[in-house]
Design a protein around this motif. Structure first.
Motif, PDB file in Angstrom:
ATOM      1  N   PHE A   1       2.853 -30.362  -2.460  1.00  0.00           N
ATOM      2  CA  PHE A   1       3.916 -29.401  -2.783  1.00  0.00           C
ATOM      3  C   PHE A   1       5.013 -30.111  -3.563  1.00  0.00           C
ATOM      4  O   PHE A   1       5.408 -31.231  -3.231  1.00  0.00           O
ATOM      5  N   VAL A   2       5.497 -29.459  -4.612  1.00  0.00           N
ATOM      6  CA  VAL A   2       6.548 -30.045  -5.451  1.00  0.00           C
ATOM      7  C   VAL A   2       7.691 -29.055  -5.615  1.00  0.00           C
ATOM      8  O   VAL A   2       7.536 -27.852  -5.402  1.00  0.00           O
TER       9      VAL A   2
ATOM     10  N   ASP B   1       0.771 -24.676  -9.722  1.00  0.00           N
ATOM     11  CA  ASP B   1       0.121 -23.374  -9.599  1.00  0.00           C
ATOM     12  C   ASP B   1       1.171 -22.279  -9.792  1.00  0.00           C
ATOM     13  O   ASP B   1       2.142 -22.207  -9.028  1.00  0.00           O
ATOM     14  N   PRO B   2       1.005 -21.412 -10.809  1.00  0.00           N
ATOM     15  CA  PRO B   2       2.032 -20.400 -11.097  1.00  0.00           C
ATOM     16  C   PRO B   2       1.949 -19.152 -10.230  1.00  0.00           C
ATOM     17  O   PRO B   2       2.580 -18.142 -10.541  1.00  0.00           O
TER      18      PRO B   2
ATOM     19  N   PRO C   1      11.658 -28.630  -8.107  1.00  0.00           N
ATOM     20  CA  PRO C   1      12.406 -29.180  -9.241  1.00  0.00           C
ATOM     21  C   PRO C   1      13.273 -30.373  -8.869  1.00  0.00           C
ATOM     22  O   PRO C   1      13.647 -31.162  -9.731  1.00  0.00           O
ATOM     23  N   GLN C   2      13.644 -30.517  -7.592  1.00  0.00           N
ATOM     24  CA  GLN C   2      14.496 -31.617  -7.172  1.00  0.00           C
ATOM     25  C   GLN C   2      13.725 -32.930  -6.989  1.00  0.00           C
ATOM     26  O   GLN C   2      14.337 -33.976  -6.790  1.00  0.00           O
ATOM     27  N   MET C   3      12.388 -32.869  -7.079  1.00  0.00           N
ATOM     28  CA  MET C   3      11.596 -34.068  -6.825  1.00  0.00           C
ATOM     29  C   MET C   3      10.740 -34.401  -8.043  1.00  0.00           C
ATOM     30  O   MET C   3       9.838 -33.635  -8.394  1.00  0.00           O
ATOM     31  N   PRO C   4      11.013 -35.537  -8.713  1.00  0.00           N
ATOM     32  CA  PRO C   4      10.166 -35.940  -9.838  1.00  0.00           C
ATOM     33  C   PRO C   4       8.722 -36.139  -9.381  1.00  0.00           C
ATOM     34  O   PRO C   4       8.468 -36.733  -8.331  1.00  0.00           O
ATOM     35  N   VAL C   5       7.796 -35.643 -10.169  1.00  0.00           N
ATOM     36  CA  VAL C   5       6.384 -35.803  -9.847  1.00  0.00           C
ATOM     37  C   VAL C   5       5.906 -37.191 -10.255  1.00  0.00           C
ATOM     38  O   VAL C   5       5.171 -37.855  -9.528  1.00  0.00           O
TER      39      VAL C   5
ATOM     40  N   PRO D   1       8.853 -30.491 -12.034  1.00  0.00           N
ATOM     41  CA  PRO D   1       8.450 -29.104 -12.297  1.00  0.00           C
ATOM     42  C   PRO D   1       9.674 -28.214 -12.461  1.00  0.00           C
ATOM     43  O   PRO D   1      10.777 -28.574 -12.044  1.00  0.00           O
ATOM     44  N   SER D   2       9.489 -27.060 -13.072  1.00  0.00           N
ATOM     45  CA  SER D   2      10.596 -26.117 -13.236  1.00  0.00           C
ATOM     46  C   SER D   2      10.659 -25.113 -12.092  1.00  0.00           C
ATOM     47  O   SER D   2      11.583 -24.308 -12.024  1.00  0.00           O
ATOM     48  N   PHE D   3       9.678 -25.156 -11.175  1.00  0.00           N
ATOM     49  CA  PHE D   3       9.692 -24.259 -10.021  1.00  0.00           C
ATOM     50  C   PHE D   3       8.855 -24.859  -8.899  1.00  0.00           C
ATOM     51  O   PHE D   3       8.076 -25.789  -9.114  1.00  0.00           O
ATOM     52  N   ASP D   4       9.068 -24.337  -7.684  1.00  0.00           N
ATOM     53  CA  ASP D   4       8.327 -24.818  -6.517  1.00  0.00           C
ATOM     54  C   ASP D   4       6.870 -24.387  -6.606  1.00  0.00           C
ATOM     55  O   ASP D   4       6.545 -23.350  -7.187  1.00  0.00           O
TER      56      ASP D   4
END
Length: 296
Positions: free
Chosen positions: A212-213, A63-64, A215-219, A37-40
């Protein structure tokens, strides 16, 4: 090539092998990609481990809400700064006070022009004997006073313009910085959805739906379905009983799930290589390549 460790069962003819042999292997494919993701935020996940996916298919989305809140805060800050800027009367470098000062400068210039003209006439009258030297001196002194006044008014105008420009630059700079932050957030919001970049198979899924995701963790990891091969090291005495075309079961295990894939042996190395086991014993191993057919 992206390399991933998996568990491999090599299955030969039941009449030849007395037991199922389990070995680890490495899967290699022509293409692979990690989706981050590009954000938490909290993510919704729409696939499962081992699923075949199409190019452009929605894999997960964040979720934005956090981004929306940040954008709303920046909009409020921009509105506040714009209000402060307008309240100072410098919505542009030519504020109200500057306009008044310009009028004073123009009036003083007109007064000076008239004083210079009067001085020239007085000098002519002095030559003709129409006025005395003392009267001319008074006119000269008055002209010099007006010249001094004009310099003061012009200096005041320059200072006011410089100050107005500095304040205007300050507000504009703050607003521009916030607008840049907003643009970056809008760009991130546009990337809330993570789409598959090509046709392939989900080979790694690191979160569950609602997790919870960051940017440092690939989904998820996706590998292309073409030219997919499993490389495993098999004991030489077992590999000798296997043949090209034999079926195998490939068990892909993660912490929370397990998927079974079907494959066929495509190649067995011609010679064995000596290796040292975890127990410190010498082992003869042969490389077995298995075509990875995936889930039908």
């Amino acid at each position: 090539y992206k390399e991933e460790k998996i568990s491999v069962y090599e299955v030969g003819e039941k009449s030849v092998l007395k037991e199922t042999v389990r070995e680890t292997g490495i899967i290699k494919s022509g293409r692979s990609a990690s989706l981050s993701p590009s954000f938490d935020g909290t993510a919704s996940v729409y696939v499962e481990l081992g699923d075949r996916v199409k190019k452009g298919q929605l894999i997960a989305e964040v979720d934005p809400e956090n981004i929306e809140n940040a954008i709303s805060q920046i909009n409020a800050q921009i509105s506040s700064l714009s209000g402060q800027k307008n309240a100072t009367g410098i919505s542009n470098p030519q504020g109200r006070e500057i306009e008044v000062q310009k009028i004073l400068v123009e009036n003083t210039k007109r007064s000076l022009d008239k004083a210079v003209s009067d001085l020239e006439k007085a000098e002519s009258l002095l030559a003709a004997g129409g006025i005395s030297e003392s009267e001319l001196e008074v006119i000269r002194s008055s002209t010099k006073d007006i010249e001094s006044e004009l310099r003061i008014q012009e200096n005041n105008l320059a200072a006011m313009e410089n100050n107005s420009y500095a304040m205007n630059s300050y507000f504009n700079g703050q607003i521009q910085s916030l607008q840049s932050q907003k643009a970056a957030l809008l760009s991130k919001r546009a990337k809330a959805q993570m789409l598959s970049p090509f046709d392939g198979i989900i080979t790694s899924l690191n979160i569950s739906d609602g997790g919870f995701v960051s940017p440092q963790m690939p989904v998820a990891d996706i590998s292309s379905a073409d030219n997919k091969t499993v490389f495993s090291e098999i004991a030489a005495n077992v590999a000798a009983e296997l043949g090209e075309g034999d079926s195998v079961e490939i068990i892909y295990e993660t912490k929370n799930s397990e998927k079974t894939f079907q494959g066929k042996i495509t190649r067995i190395s011609d010679f064995a290589v000596t290796s040292i086991s975890s127990l410190g014993l010498e082992e003869q191993k042969m490389t077995v390549e298995t075509f990875f057919e995936g889930i039908e």
